[in-house]
Motif scaffolding. Sequence first.
Motif, PDB file in Angstrom:
ATOM      1  N   LYS A 165     -17.127  -7.314 -78.254  1.00 62.06           N
ATOM      2  CA  LYS A 165     -17.717  -7.330 -80.000  1.00 62.06           C
ATOM      3  C   LYS A 165     -16.645  -7.863 -80.837  1.00 62.06           C
ATOM      4  O   LYS A 165     -15.555  -7.309 -80.638  1.00 62.06           O
ATOM      5  CB  LYS A 165     -17.777  -5.670 -80.070  1.00 62.06           C
ATOM      6  N   ALA A 166     -17.264  -8.641 -81.627  1.00 61.69           N
ATOM      7  CA  ALA A 166     -16.351  -9.175 -82.728  1.00 61.69           C
ATOM      8  C   ALA A 166     -15.762  -8.306 -83.494  1.00 61.69           C
ATOM      9  O   ALA A 166     -14.705  -8.377 -84.338  1.00 61.69           O
ATOM     10  CB  ALA A 166     -17.199 -10.343 -83.457  1.00 61.69           C
ATOM     11  N   THR A 167     -16.524  -7.203 -83.556  1.00 60.14           N
ATOM     12  CA  THR A 167     -15.839  -6.024 -84.686  1.00 60.14           C
ATOM     13  C   THR A 167     -14.614  -5.481 -84.211  1.00 60.14           C
ATOM     14  O   THR A 167     -13.918  -4.660 -84.910  1.00 60.14           O
ATOM     15  CB  THR A 167     -17.005  -4.991 -84.999  1.00 60.14           C
ATOM     16  N   ASP A 168     -14.296  -5.589 -82.814  1.00 58.87           N
ATOM     17  CA  ASP A 168     -13.160  -5.034 -82.110  1.00 58.87           C
ATOM     18  C   ASP A 168     -11.853  -6.045 -81.955  1.00 58.87           C
ATOM     19  O   ASP A 168     -10.833  -5.777 -81.570  1.00 58.87           O
ATOM     20  CB  ASP A 168     -13.326  -4.698 -80.758  1.00 58.87           C
ATOM     21  N   ILE A 169     -12.078  -7.232 -82.592  1.00 56.17           N
ATOM     22  CA  ILE A 169     -11.100  -8.119 -82.513  1.00 56.17           C
ATOM     23  C   ILE A 169     -10.941  -8.923 -83.832  1.00 56.17           C
ATOM     24  O   ILE A 169     -11.520  -9.328 -84.343  1.00 56.17           O
ATOM     25  CB  ILE A 169     -11.524  -9.448 -81.382  1.00 56.17           C
ATOM     26  N   ALA A 170      -9.715  -8.626 -84.302  1.00 57.87           N
ATOM     27  CA  ALA A 170      -9.078  -9.479 -85.425  1.00 57.87           C
ATOM     28  C   ALA A 170      -8.476 -10.772 -85.337  1.00 57.87           C
ATOM     29  O   ALA A 170      -7.611 -11.096 -84.216  1.00 57.87           O
ATOM     30  CB  ALA A 170      -7.830  -8.432 -86.284  1.00 57.87           C
ATOM     31  N   ILE A 171      -8.916 -11.823 -85.856  1.00 59.98           N
ATOM     32  CA  ILE A 171      -8.471 -13.171 -85.619  1.00 59.98           C
ATOM     33  C   ILE A 171      -7.209 -13.583 -86.321  1.00 59.98           C
ATOM     34  O   ILE A 171      -7.186 -13.172 -87.631  1.00 59.98           O
ATOM     35  CB  ILE A 171      -9.680 -14.138 -86.101  1.00 59.98           C
ATOM     36  N   ALA A 172      -6.192 -13.966 -85.586  1.00 58.97           N
ATOM     37  CA  ALA A 172      -4.934 -14.535 -86.121  1.00 58.97           C
ATOM     38  C   ALA A 172      -4.959 -15.563 -86.953  1.00 58.97           C
ATOM     39  O   ALA A 172      -5.911 -16.509 -86.186  1.00 58.97           O
ATOM     40  CB  ALA A 172      -3.823 -14.267 -85.149  1.00 58.97           C
ATOM     41  N   LYS A 173      -3.950 -16.087 -87.641  1.00 63.33           N
ATOM     42  CA  LYS A 173      -3.931 -17.300 -88.141  1.00 63.33           C
ATOM     43  C   LYS A 173      -3.168 -18.271 -87.071  1.00 63.33           C
ATOM     44  O   LYS A 173      -3.879 -19.536 -87.169  1.00 63.33           O
ATOM     45  CB  LYS A 173      -2.879 -17.250 -89.264  1.00 63.33           C
ATOM     46  N   ASN A 174      -2.535 -17.878 -86.169  1.00 61.04           N
ATOM     47  CA  ASN A 174      -1.980 -18.459 -85.127  1.00 61.04           C
ATOM     48  C   ASN A 174      -1.368 -17.975 -84.103  1.00 61.04           C
ATOM     49  O   ASN A 174      -1.245 -16.591 -84.100  1.00 61.04           O
ATOM     50  CB  ASN A 174      -0.848 -19.660 -85.785  1.00 61.04           C
ATOM     51  N   LYS A 175      -0.959 -18.416 -82.840  1.00 59.96           N
ATOM     52  CA  LYS A 175      -0.202 -17.885 -81.768  1.00 59.96           C
ATOM     53  C   LYS A 175       0.942 -17.091 -82.198  1.00 59.96           C
ATOM     54  O   LYS A 175       1.244 -15.740 -81.749  1.00 59.96           O
ATOM     55  CB  LYS A 175      -0.013 -18.808 -80.953  1.00 59.96           C
ATOM     56  N   GLU A 176       1.744 -17.684 -83.208  1.00 61.65           N
ATOM     57  CA  GLU A 176       2.946 -17.083 -83.739  1.00 61.65           C
ATOM     58  C   GLU A 176       2.538 -15.770 -84.472  1.00 61.65           C
ATOM     59  O   GLU A 176       3.475 -14.703 -84.004  1.00 61.65           O
ATOM     60  CB  GLU A 176       3.554 -17.886 -84.553  1.00 61.65           C
ATOM     61  N   GLU A 177       1.680 -15.776 -85.357  1.00 56.80           N
ATOM     62  CA  GLU A 177       1.228 -14.244 -85.820  1.00 56.80           C
ATOM     63  C   GLU A 177       1.206 -13.266 -84.874  1.00 56.80           C
ATOM     64  O   GLU A 177       1.531 -11.870 -84.967  1.00 56.80           O
ATOM     65  CB  GLU A 177       0.215 -14.595 -86.776  1.00 56.80           C
ATOM     66  N   VAL A 178       0.658 -13.544 -83.688  1.00 53.26           N
ATOM     67  CA  VAL A 178       0.376 -12.481 -82.700  1.00 53.26           C
ATOM     68  C   VAL A 178       1.525 -12.088 -82.036  1.00 53.26           C
ATOM     69  O   VAL A 178       1.912 -10.899 -82.021  1.00 53.26           O
ATOM     70  CB  VAL A 178      -1.073 -12.967 -81.638  1.00 53.26           C
ATOM     71  N   PHE A 179       2.300 -13.085 -81.465  1.00 53.91           N
ATOM     72  CA  PHE A 179       3.445 -12.721 -80.477  1.00 53.91           C
ATOM     73  C   PHE A 179       4.538 -12.475 -81.344  1.00 53.91           C
ATOM     74  O   PHE A 179       5.660 -11.436 -80.944  1.00 53.91           O
ATOM     75  CB  PHE A 179       3.667 -13.769 -79.447  1.00 53.91           C
TER      76      PHE A 179
END
Length: 420
Positions: A165-179
Amino acid sequence: MLDAEYWIENIPDVDRIIMTQNDIVKFNQEIVGKCDSVYDLRSYRDSLTYDELLSFIKEYKIPEKEMYFRNGEVVKNDFYDYIIDNSNLYRIDEDNPIKYGITIRKTSLRSFPAEIAVYGRKGDIEFDRFQETSCHAIEPVIVLHESKDKKWYFVQMYNYRGWAKATDIAIAKNKEEVFDYLDTDDFIVVTGNRVRTQSNPYDDDVSEIQFDMGTRVPLEKDMPDTIGNQSTYGNYVVKLPSMDDEGNLIFKYGLISIKEDVHWGYVPYTRANILNQAFKLIGDRYGWGDSFGGRDCSSFIMYIYKTFGFRLPRNADEQERCPGIVYKFSDGLSLDERIKVFDKIKPGAALYMPGHVMMYVGMDGGVPYIIHDFAGYAERNGDKYDFIPVNEVMVTSSLLLTSNGIPFIERFSSAIQFEM
């Protein structure tokens, strides 16, 4: 037998560290190299070709046999036409850039972009054949594609692909923001069956969020005095992923009581701790693909080992290809010879057979015993066998009969101690 101490007291060197965290990191790298289903998301490609993305989505096939909805109605072709259309295959381009995201809560990965359950047998409500697995909260994922109705993402987590579900996933600006967020030394690991954040009447996004065993939750270093009008004293201040109105990744703070069953950093990898983690799940409800808020046989193993920092494959047949100390049960072995193999196997090892995985806990009365999350077993009734449902985590003898009347131990194919 339902207490870990019953088995632990008979294990020599039970508190010896089997592998350090550095060793486990190297072991995980070996898993990535050996198991095709496990990925290092940090080194994932920037885009997929048309053929690559299409082949991933089409790994899930429309059933050829007759299937049923929960109410017993036969699944008709118009439903299949709908989920194929919603897969949005005509919007796949020649080059398809990926996006990075983080799960903000536990979510399911489905075979198709639809929540409706489909079963292989009329009247069955246990085995939703479109339910693939769950994905813990605070897991990095790669978003590969979006459904036509924009309610689903086709994602790659570290060991599985499917529709979430899209409502369960927040989209990051890029890979660096996630890690940059995830790669912190300040984190707690959920070591109990489940824990929740404290109730926050001012922000539902961080209120009573459930985390399951093995979830790694980053801590906030600069601790505020209050969150949600509650003192932070007596709590871990956790930094949680959330999303803004456009679905983009933002971070908020929540509280988890210091009295919850969590551990600062990963749990030391000892045989005592393996069994202690396993026995915390006694009686927990079996759930195919982690349905009903439970686990199935392979996720039972996977999430126990996740508390030590392992990143195992999702399914039993894939786990069986992992590195480690491996013991094989050849087809020609007698029952006594199979029991003899356990002279070498250490408690906490994973035991594999076609379609199932268990954990070895020790010998009792000359018989190997196992703890496993399983659907049921068989009892002999004249010249046939009756299936007895269990659907939970339980300790059993390895001589217990499988559904076709063959003892579990006689179907074992291998045992793996996840160590080098």
